[in-house]
Enzyme design. Structure first.
Site, PDB file in Angstrom:
ATOM      1  N   GLU A  97     -20.882  26.807  30.934  1.00 48.86           N
ATOM      2  CA  GLU A  97     -21.453  26.458  31.831  1.00 48.86           C
ATOM      3  C   GLU A  97     -23.312  27.916  31.810  1.00 48.86           C
ATOM      4  OE1 GLU A  97     -18.976  26.395  32.872  1.00 48.86           O
ATOM      5  OE2 GLU A  97     -18.399  25.953  34.295  1.00 48.86           O
ATOM      6  N   ALA A 145      11.162   8.077  16.100  1.00 51.20           N
ATOM      7  CA  ALA A 145      10.804   7.751  15.243  1.00 51.20           C
ATOM      8  C   ALA A 145      12.177   6.465  15.068  1.00 51.20           C
ATOM      9  CB  ALA A 145      10.636   8.356  13.926  1.00 51.20           C
ATOM     10  N   ARG A 158       1.754  19.278  15.060  1.00 47.46           N
ATOM     11  CA  ARG A 158       2.167  19.915  15.242  1.00 47.46           C
ATOM     12  C   ARG A 158       1.244  21.584  16.031  1.00 47.46           C
ATOM     13  NH1 ARG A 158       7.861  19.524  11.503  1.00 47.46           N
ATOM     14  NH2 ARG A 158       8.961  18.486  13.047  1.00 47.46           N
ATOM     15  N   ASP A 176      19.475  17.679  10.995  1.00 43.77           N
ATOM     16  CA  ASP A 176      18.029  17.530  10.621  1.00 43.77           C
ATOM     17  C   ASP A 176      17.900  18.928   9.836  1.00 43.77           C
ATOM     18  OD1 ASP A 176      18.801  14.960  11.233  1.00 43.77           O
ATOM     19  OD2 ASP A 176      16.601  15.320  12.735  1.00 43.77           O
TER      20      ASP A 176
END
Ligand code: AOF
Ligand code: ZN
Length: 338
Positions: free
Chosen positions: A51, A155, A185, A201
């Site tokens: 504003e 996935a 990310r 992983d």
């Protein structure tokens, strides 16, 4: 006409993407007899609100008493890093204020609108509210539901498998989907994974394939099984290791013990740390727990064209799909490799 000008204000709001968090994105358009006489948006965390930037953009100041202000969030009423926008609008003496979303921040929460009305300004709310909610869904969920916005991400193969039979990782993503994940990310506050995913992983959980900031990494490692040679424990970015035995801290990594080992407790702890959004990246058991406890706002799926025939099944959300119309919108990202 109100919607048209609000559309413009929402467009301006999004120019603050990536620079205003944890504040919401806010845009503002000032209109006199269907002509825009000033525009502004919240550009940078800690700096002027939308504003104020829009009012400062107006050169024909004598028109303000007949002007309508379109703003995508209820003008603030508190002294934060800047003085209250509601007071500024009152002192400028504008005629009408049109608002997209109410501000659920307890420092504001209706007081901004009340200030305007008490000063005799005509106020209208809820114009293009759904569009505004989408843009600021993390901020709004954080304050309205007192928890971070929860995104489940995985996935899967064309026939719905996440991994091989023994949990062996599959190469489902491709260069495009990987890059998109790295963009995410930079956009979300934190990324969460369970211990088995960390073990299998060895993820870095950073944003090396996209310019921007790294998220907070969160790992659930109940019995502290993860070897400290793993990327997750390399202290290269802010990291939270939830476990049940020790509380300690290095430069960027913090080991956290919570009262009880359940998702609501974890989520509350993240909320206390001002985390507004979390992506849960796996594994399947953890994802399924979030689904079963109805703790999610958005699901993003990468789907490859490869068929596996057997393996570890992707989380099942068919039951909840019917109850959650949000999923039927474009928030469900299904990505097929090229
Ligand atoms: C507005 N216009 O453009 C924004 C608002 O610390 P501060 O002073 O920047 O205040 C941040 C809070 O103000 C934020 O949490 C939200 O409630 C509101 N944001 N309000 O009138 C704006 N960005
Ligand atoms: Zn303000």
């Amino acid at each position: 006409m109100d919607e048209l000008f609000m559309q413009r204000a929402l467009e301006l709001a999004q120019l603050g993407q990536g620079t205003v968090a944890p504040n919401p994105m806010v845009g503002c358009v000032i209109v006199h007899e269907n002509r825009i006489i000033g525009e502004g948006w919240h550009r940078q965390y800690g700096q002027a609100h939308a504003e104020v930037n829009a009012l400062n953009d107006v050169t024909e100041r004598d028109l303000l008493p007949q002007a309508t202000v379109y703003v995508t969030l209820e003008p603030c009423s508190h002294y934060g890093k800047t003085p209250p926008c509601a007071d500024r609008l009152v002192s400028e003496g504008v005629r009408r204020v049109v608002i997209c979303n109410d501000d659920p921040n307890p420092l504001v929460a209706g007081r901004g609108i009340r200030k305007l009305r008490e000063a005799g300004i005509e106020v209208e709310t809820g114009v293009l509210a759904a569009e505004g909610r989408r843009i600021n869904r993390r901020f709004l969920t954080y304050f309205e539901e007192n928890r971070p916005f929860l995104i489940l991400k995985w996935a899967e193969t064309a026939d719905g498998y996440l991994a091989g039979r023994e949990g062996q990782p599959l190469q489902i993503s491709n260069a495009v989907s990987r890059r998109l994940l790295h963009k995410w990310r930079t956009e979300e506050d934190a990324f969460l994974v369970g211990t088995r995913t960390l073990q299998a992983d060895n993820p870095q959980l950073n944003a090396r394939l996209w310019p921007g900031r790294n998220p907070v990494r969160i790992g659930l490692d109940r019995a502290l099984n993860l070897p400290d040679t793993f990327h997750f424990l390399d202290d290269s970015q802010v990291t939270l290791v939830y476990n049940q035995s020790e509380t300690r801290q290095t430069e960027r990594t913090q080991w956290v013990v919570t009262d009880s080992w359940d998702l609501p407790t974890l989520i509350q702890d993240l909320r206390q740390r001002s985390i507004q959004s979390v992506v849960i990246e796996g594994g399947p058991t953890l994802l399924q727990s979030f689904i079963e406890q109805n703790l999610w706002d958005e699901i993003r799926i990468f789907r490859s064209s490869v068929r596996l025939g057997s393996g570890l099944a992707a989380p099942d959300f068919c039951g909840t799909l019917l109850q959650k119309d949000r999923l039927l919108t474009d928030e469900l990202s299904i990505w097929a490799p090229l």
